[in-house]
Design an enzyme around this catalytic site. Structure first.
Site, PDB file in Angstrom:
ATOM      1  N   HIS A 287      36.145  20.471 -31.260  1.00 37.61           N
ATOM      2  CA  HIS A 287      36.451  19.194 -31.901  1.00 37.61           C
ATOM      3  C   HIS A 287      37.249  18.288 -30.962  1.00 37.61           C
ATOM      4  O   HIS A 287      36.968  17.084 -30.855  1.00 37.61           O
ATOM      5  CB  HIS A 287      37.290  19.415 -33.168  1.00 37.61           C
ATOM      6  CG  HIS A 287      36.621  20.184 -34.248  1.00 37.61           C
ATOM      7  ND1 HIS A 287      37.033  21.439 -34.621  1.00 37.61           N
ATOM      8  CD2 HIS A 287      35.573  19.867 -35.050  1.00 37.61           C
ATOM      9  CE1 HIS A 287      36.278  21.868 -35.617  1.00 37.61           C
ATOM     10  NE2 HIS A 287      35.371  20.939 -35.895  1.00 37.61           N
TER      11      HIS A 287
ATOM     12  N   GLN B 286      28.122  20.192 -48.935  1.00 39.79           N
ATOM     13  CA  GLN B 286      27.291  20.895 -47.962  1.00 39.79           C
ATOM     14  C   GLN B 286      27.503  22.408 -47.992  1.00 39.79           C
ATOM     15  O   GLN B 286      27.120  23.118 -47.060  1.00 39.79           O
ATOM     16  CB  GLN B 286      27.512  20.334 -46.554  1.00 39.79           C
ATOM     17  CG  GLN B 286      28.894  20.462 -45.983  1.00 39.79           C
ATOM     18  CD  GLN B 286      29.084  19.605 -44.739  1.00 39.79           C
ATOM     19  OE1 GLN B 286      29.194  18.391 -44.825  1.00 39.79           O
ATOM     20  NE2 GLN B 286      29.113  20.238 -43.566  1.00 39.79           N
TER      21      GLN B 286
ATOM     22  N   GLY C 247      28.923  17.347 -31.672  1.00 41.53           N
ATOM     23  CA  GLY C 247      28.727  18.431 -30.725  1.00 41.53           C
ATOM     24  C   GLY C 247      27.312  18.966 -30.751  1.00 41.53           C
ATOM     25  O   GLY C 247      26.644  18.959 -31.793  1.00 41.53           O
TER      26      GLY C 247
ATOM     27  N   ILE D  94      31.297  23.754 -26.493  1.00 39.19           N
ATOM     28  CA  ILE D  94      32.494  24.370 -25.904  1.00 39.19           C
ATOM     29  C   ILE D  94      32.511  25.835 -26.331  1.00 39.19           C
ATOM     30  O   ILE D  94      32.331  26.151 -27.509  1.00 39.19           O
ATOM     31  CB  ILE D  94      33.772  23.658 -26.363  1.00 39.19           C
ATOM     32  CG1 ILE D  94      33.703  22.155 -26.031  1.00 39.19           C
ATOM     33  CG2 ILE D  94      35.000  24.291 -25.721  1.00 39.19           C
ATOM     34  CD1 ILE D  94      33.554  21.848 -24.556  1.00 39.19           C
TER      35      ILE D  94
ATOM     36  N   ARG E  74      34.427  28.798 -38.091  1.00 41.22           N
ATOM     37  CA  ARG E  74      34.167  30.091 -38.745  1.00 41.22           C
ATOM     38  C   ARG E  74      34.478  31.278 -37.828  1.00 41.22           C
ATOM     39  O   ARG E  74      34.517  32.411 -38.306  1.00 41.22           O
ATOM     40  CB  ARG E  74      32.720  30.148 -39.233  1.00 41.22           C
ATOM     41  CG  ARG E  74      32.458  29.264 -40.450  1.00 41.22           C
ATOM     42  CD  ARG E  74      31.052  29.440 -40.987  1.00 41.22           C
ATOM     43  NE  ARG E  74      30.868  28.799 -42.281  1.00 41.22           N
ATOM     44  CZ  ARG E  74      30.421  27.564 -42.459  1.00 41.22           C
ATOM     45  NH1 ARG E  74      30.096  26.829 -41.396  1.00 41.22           N
ATOM     46  NH2 ARG E  74      30.287  27.053 -43.667  1.00 41.22           N
TER      47      ARG E  74
END
Length: 283
Positions: free
Chosen positions: A34, A58, A144, A173, A184
């Protein structure tokens, strides 16, 4: 760095902002992935806005909404180290007021891969993204490449709905062992992190086949499946070799731009990873 929690207050603040506005939407539990998006926004735009909102739309019933890491104080502290102009922190009643009944749905790219495994997931994503775009009014948005399908769907709704926004995609990353960074990952213990690193190893082996000249999609797919399956604690949801733009599976010879992606379960924890490759420009 200003923090704002209501749409009304944000719009009042937004009226006084001039110049390019970079936007980084997140669900919190911020990690280096992030923060790399935040850095890219700061380098690209005159203003940077980060949203933190754990979007319930979601998450399907039975998924990890209640368990998903919530680290708002730590997130704010991390962002305070950067030249972020504003953090938007709405709650559920702000984003989904009583009797909310509208959805934004993409009907092609969202039906495969993650969309097939997680029905309704991308409708939740596209609805909240459209709402945030309407509120934030960014000139640039940063996503990302780990969530490659999501990135393509966001690009599609921006195009289809005529948002004047430029999408900036940013590299995956990874942790030191190659595991793609994800909020997660916090669910994983040290032993599980070592096991999960096999996912990236498998993708790299598939990529090495392509680099060496292999063009048969089945051989590439089978190689990745074989490597992941060597670890008995991993369970494959899908391994995909698809056209990078349409996400249509390639059944024979690969050519042009492709996306190779996987979704794997380690226990109840679902992990995704991918790589893109342009076959036409490399041998």
């Amino acid at each position: 760095m200003k923090t704002i929690s209501t749409i009304q207050e944000f719009r009042k603040w937004r009226k006084g902002i001039t110049g390019s506005i970079g936007f980084v939407p997140t669900m919190g539990a911020l990690h280096a992935g992030h923060l790399s998006l935040v850095e890219e926004s700061i380098a690209t735009c005159q203003n940077t806005i980060v949203s933190i909102y754990l979007n319930p739309a979601q998450f399907a019933p039975g998924e990890d909404l209640n368990r998903y890491p919530k680290t708002i104080d730590a997130d704010i502290k991390k962002l305070s180290s950067f030249q972020v102009d504003c953090v938007f922190l709405p709650n559920d009643s702000e984003m989904y007021p009583k009797e909310f009944s509208t959805q934004i749905q993409e009907n092609f790219l969202s039906r495969v891969l993650e969309g097939n495994s997680r029905p309704g997931f991308f409708t939740g994503v596209t609805t909240i993204v459209a709402k945030l775009f309407n509120i934030i009014e960014p000139t640039h948005v940063f996503f990302g490449e780990k969530d490659a399908q999501q990135l393509r769907i966001v690009e599609k709704i921006i195009s289809d709905l005529n948002y004047p926004i430029e999408v900036i995609s940013c590299s995956i990353i990874r942790e030191k062992n190659g595991l793609a960074m994800s909020s997660r990952n916090e669910y994983l213990n040290n032993e599980e992190r070592i096991i999960a690193a096999i996912i990236q190893q498998a993708l790299q082996e598939g990529k090495n086949l392509i680099i060496s000249g292999e063009r048969n999609s089945k051989i590439i797919r089978d190689k990745i499946i074989h490597t992941i399956s060597s670890e008995k604690l991993l369970r494959i949801d899908y391994v995909s070799v698809a056209d990078s733009k349409t996400l249509i599976e390639i059944s024979d010879k690969i050519e042009g731009d492709i996306l190779v992606s996987v979704a794997v379960y380690l226990g109840e924890i679902r992990l995704i990873d991918n790589f893109s490759y342009s076959v036409s420009s490399r041998r």
